[in-house]
Design an enzyme around this catalytic site. Structure first.
Site, PDB file in Angstrom:
ATOM      1  CB  THR B 178      -5.488 -22.852  33.208  1.00  0.00           C
ATOM      2  OG1 THR B 178      -5.864 -23.058  34.575  1.00  0.00           O
ATOM      3  CG2 THR B 178      -6.544 -23.454  32.314  1.00  0.00           C
ATOM      4  CD  GLU B 321      -9.120 -22.689  29.902  1.00  0.00           C
ATOM      5  OE1 GLU B 321      -8.252 -22.283  29.100  1.00  0.00           O
ATOM      6  OE2 GLU B 321      -9.210 -22.280  31.073  1.00  0.00           O
ATOM      7  CE  LYS B 431     -20.548  -1.170  33.935  1.00  0.00           C
ATOM      8  NZ  LYS B 431     -21.547  -2.223  34.154  1.00  0.00           N
ATOM      9  CD1 TRP B 436     -18.686  -2.189  29.175  1.00  0.00           C
ATOM     10  CD2 TRP B 436     -17.262  -2.849  30.753  1.00  0.00           C
ATOM     11  NE1 TRP B 436     -19.403  -2.935  30.082  1.00  0.00           N
ATOM     12  CE2 TRP B 436     -18.549  -3.353  31.071  1.00  0.00           C
ATOM     13  CE3 TRP B 436     -16.193  -3.131  31.624  1.00  0.00           C
ATOM     14  CZ2 TRP B 436     -18.791  -4.121  32.215  1.00  0.00           C
ATOM     15  CZ3 TRP B 436     -16.446  -3.901  32.750  1.00  0.00           C
ATOM     16  CH2 TRP B 436     -17.736  -4.385  33.037  1.00  0.00           C
TER      17      TRP B 436
END
Lengths: 532, 532
Positions: B178, B321, B431, B436
């Site tokens: 990654t 992934e 937040k 959110w």
């Protein structure tokens, strides 16, 4: 385990129906029933009913590995049972209702089926066979509660709150028996893993080309070679299915047009009937995207007519032992550069193997000699791959060559571009003076004669050449021709030494339970035949 | 084993290249090299060279499980190494040449790469890193023999008479790291089995739609997330590949038009450059069948322009992934009934999961609460399936939730029809007062302002609301606007309480090695920032 890994994920059929219900819950499954009624459900409904069915089977006392028989046409409840049986770890045995009684007795006993799910239309078979099906403990009727418990009542007693039974991905989920032209039918067990791999390969453009917008009316029966894997592949792509429990061309035509059918799959005779129906009623053929044709080769005029109607035509070749897809005749790399005539020529052949399937031909006399892929050499066709048979059910040994190939029983030529062309069956090919003559090519050429309705060619003993071809011909009603006419007609279509030594006119030619010419029966009928 | 079975067939990558060489031996693989030269080989050539490469690796003393690194762009020799390394049981580590030196040092050491295959263009990297790559014993240059042995000389010493090394289908065949926005890069090992399943699923019409007639120019680099599995899927279908080792739009345009390219795959910026090139030179865009876009979301005007040019546009979502394909935005069941505008709206989203991939969203505050697929609820996106990561390379424990899901780090909404829409990254979402706010939606809205070139939004500490959004904006050259202008512009595009508390104009916004906005670096740069 390696020092890092991807997730463990057992290739089980339950993933397939879970995916369909999750990603295409409202995509329709339409059924036209034998009584003319119509029902509509969807993948969420199939999933819910499959869960209830798994519960209902467990409630009957069935256990993992137990076999459940079906004797049914294509419809949504039959589809439910494909997932409901696998979902409780059972094995669905799709019986061909056209088999002879002794074959039906044999296969149900051999498979040790515990439950028989059947269509009301086959009640006469059930009534005849009931005393002979000693292993069957429960009878459930798919579409009527008159003589047995009805399927809907049976699964209706369950609540669908159920976790699929888990297990090894190489557990069996389905068993199909070969039609068995010689000896007893043989059972082929499909595994969860082989079935899933076969189905996902079926999605690709070169196979069934399934996506969310596909609408498939499978004419190939669900009892025939896992219906080419269509129910599984269709669920993976969340396609719309249109099923008909009757194969009346008027019904199929109406369904195809009304339901927006884009794809169909079946034997050539289905299209023959469809052509006749449309012609007799002044109707246009339905505008399908693709027609996949298998079972036997489609004649040229059928391919041309469908192609001219904008429908992609492709042969699919395979057999019960190959799950069944081996080759499919999808467009080749050079397709757009071909003339119509060249496209028809390519389409006449059986297509190319999809990834996973490997083919070879070997010399008919010396099976250790692998033949070149030159479009000329003709030999026994061998196959191998993850969805090709290793061992028949309950057999004592593997059904493979010493080097691990399955002998398909077909005789074929492989062309340089990988296209496979079936030329005969191993047991029907005629050996004359040490060389091989294709009985199928002689038959195909003979039916081109305007007076010939059907033709079958078998090899007869000959003192000098070992065997020589004899052609048995059924004339078209009202038409006439002589043996000399037929031979003359063939003379520019096959090699001179292939020309039959005799042409015999007969009133009928025997057929197997699945409608193919039975050369075994023809040979029996003419056991005393002598070449003049 | 059950009482009857299908054949044993280990899902190994060698089957993929064997199939391509057998069924599509003469289908071309075209490469435009960095020096402007062009070469043409075919699947038979790739197969032959991969066998030689396997031999050459064994001759160097490498063993099953050993890792071979590549530092290279897209070309036929890189393709050879995908099959040549797997074919001797090795693991190919495709390194991203855009990584920072410390990352390149870390990943090569962590993977314990023994061989480094590299493009001459990356000789400076090799020269810089050589002393730090302690595990690398051999350097091979793909396209020059100036500083290391050349690839062609190296494999040229072998005869190609070689049987692939066999092994378990869960052996690794590739490792990708990654890009690692926080901490060290993490290694994801792809297995033969996961790779094969991912690739065969890639063939379907709803993914890459690969058949014999496909001609793919993959702009996505072979060092990025297994190039989306394209080399494997392409081999399975025997497609023609056109590779370019440089991503100059003039070169890509010329190749696409001359070589009959039907499909491409890459990040949106590639198309942006292509548009600019064609516009500046009065050229038409190439007429592709489909453009698959991933990495980040394509802007609306790009989608519209490609669609109007007759090209199907589809987002593909995934990550290292997930092998990487998770969702693809292929046509939905109702596609033909949609207006152009509706099609564009659907295409803006990330598409639906293909069979094998399962998605869910969970509440950002309470990850045990699975959210409804209602197109409204936004939460942490979890994935599972056969090609989704279980454990990072050399990690001490699995990277999964307690109930077996991989947390993708994305924030998403799932719509009732299964379409997934990314709304943010978990670590970037803001937040505010217990609710959110999507930083990505604010950024996307802001770049619609005519004076805004780039925008990045991060949450800053606020004594009352915990966090409040602050928007960092780079103005377009020669354009001007005020903070009030930007807020005013946003006011009818997002909820009122989402409007940023401040807009700060900056000269540049930091990026990661793969070209994405690096919010980590932005946060570091403004660590002392205080809301007024």
């Amino acid at each position: 385990m390696a020092l890092g890994a991807m997730q463990d994920w057992s290739m089980r059929i339950s993933h397939v129906i879970d995916h369909a219900a999750r990603e295409a819950p409202h995509r329709e499954i339409v059924t036209r029933w034998a009584d003319g009624g119509e029902t509509r459900t969807d993948w969420a409904g199939i999933h819910r009913d499959a869960k209830k069915m798994s519960q209902a089977l467990l409630a009957l006392g069935l256990e993992k590995g137990d076999k459940v028989a079906s004797l049914a046409m294509n419809h949504s409840r039959h589809l439910v049972s494909w997932f409901g049986v696998a979902g409780m770890g059972g094995v669905l045995h799709t019986c061909n209702p056209r088999l002879f009684d002794e074959q039906l007795e044999y296969i149900v006993g051999h498979a040790e089926d515990k439950v028989m799910l059947y269509d009301a239309a086959f009640q006469p078979i059930v009534d005849r066979m009931r005393d002979k099906w000693l292993t069957v403990e429960h009878y459930i009727c798919f579409d009527s509660g008159e003589h047995s418990q009805s399927f809907e009542d049976w699964i209706g007693a369950q609540d669908g709150e159920f976790d699929w039974v888990t297990g090894d991905e190489r557990d069996p989920c389905m068993i199909c028996y070969t039609s068995g032209t010689t000896g007893n039918p043989k059972g082929v067990q499909y595994e969860h893993r082989s079935t899933l791999l076969h189905a996902v390969s079926g999605l690709q453009p070169s196979t069934f080309n399934f996506s969310a917008s596909s609408v498939m009316l499978p004419v190939v029966p669900m009892f025939h070679a896992a219906s080419w894997g269509l129910p599984y592949a269709g669920a993976m792509a969340g396609i719309k299915f249109v099923f008909s429990a009757v194969n009346d061309p008027a019904v199929l035509d109406e369904l195809m047009k009304r339901e927006g059918v884009t794809d169909s799959a079946g034997v050539p005779t289905v299209w023959l009937a469809h052509f006749q129906y449309c012609d007799a009623n002044g109707l246009e053929l339905p505008k399908l995207r693709a027609a996949t044709i298998g079972g036997s080769a489609a004649p040229r005029f059928m391919i041309e007519r469908l192609m001219k109607n904008g429908t992609r035509v492709q042969h699919a070749w395979g057999m019960t032992e190959t799950s069944p897809i081996g080759t499919v005749g999808g467009p080749t790399a050079d397709w757009d550069q071909l003339t119509f005539e060249q496209k028809v020529e390519k389409t006449m052949k059986q297509g190319r193997p999809i990834f996973g399937v490997e083919l070879r031909t070997v010399d008919l006399d010396d099976p250790t000699k692998v033949l070149p892929r030159d479009g000329e050499a003709s030999g026994a066709l061998h196959s191998r791959g993850p969805w090709v048979l290793k061992r028949y059910f309950k057999a004592e040994e593997d059904a493979l060559t010493a080097d691990g190939w399955f002998d398909t029983g077909d005789v074929a030529t492989i062309h340089p571009d990988g296209t496979m062309q079936i030329t005969d069956r191993t047991k029907d090919v005629i050996k004359s003076g040490g060389e091989w003559i294709s009985s199928v090519e002689l038959e195909n050429a003979a039916v081109g004669h305007p007076a010939v309705a059907e033709a079958a060619c078998i090899g007869m003993f000959h003192p000098k050449w070992d065997e020589r071809p004899v052609l048995f011909v059924v004339k078209k009603e009202g038409a006439d021709c002589t043996a000399e006419d037929v031979v003359e007609f063939l003379s520019d279509k096959v090699a001179k030494w292939w020309l039959p030594d005799a042409v015999e006119f007969v009133d009928d030619i025997p057929h197997t339970a699945t409608g193919k010419i039975s050369k075994k029966d023809l040979r029996d009928r003419f056991a005393d035949y002598q070449l003049a």
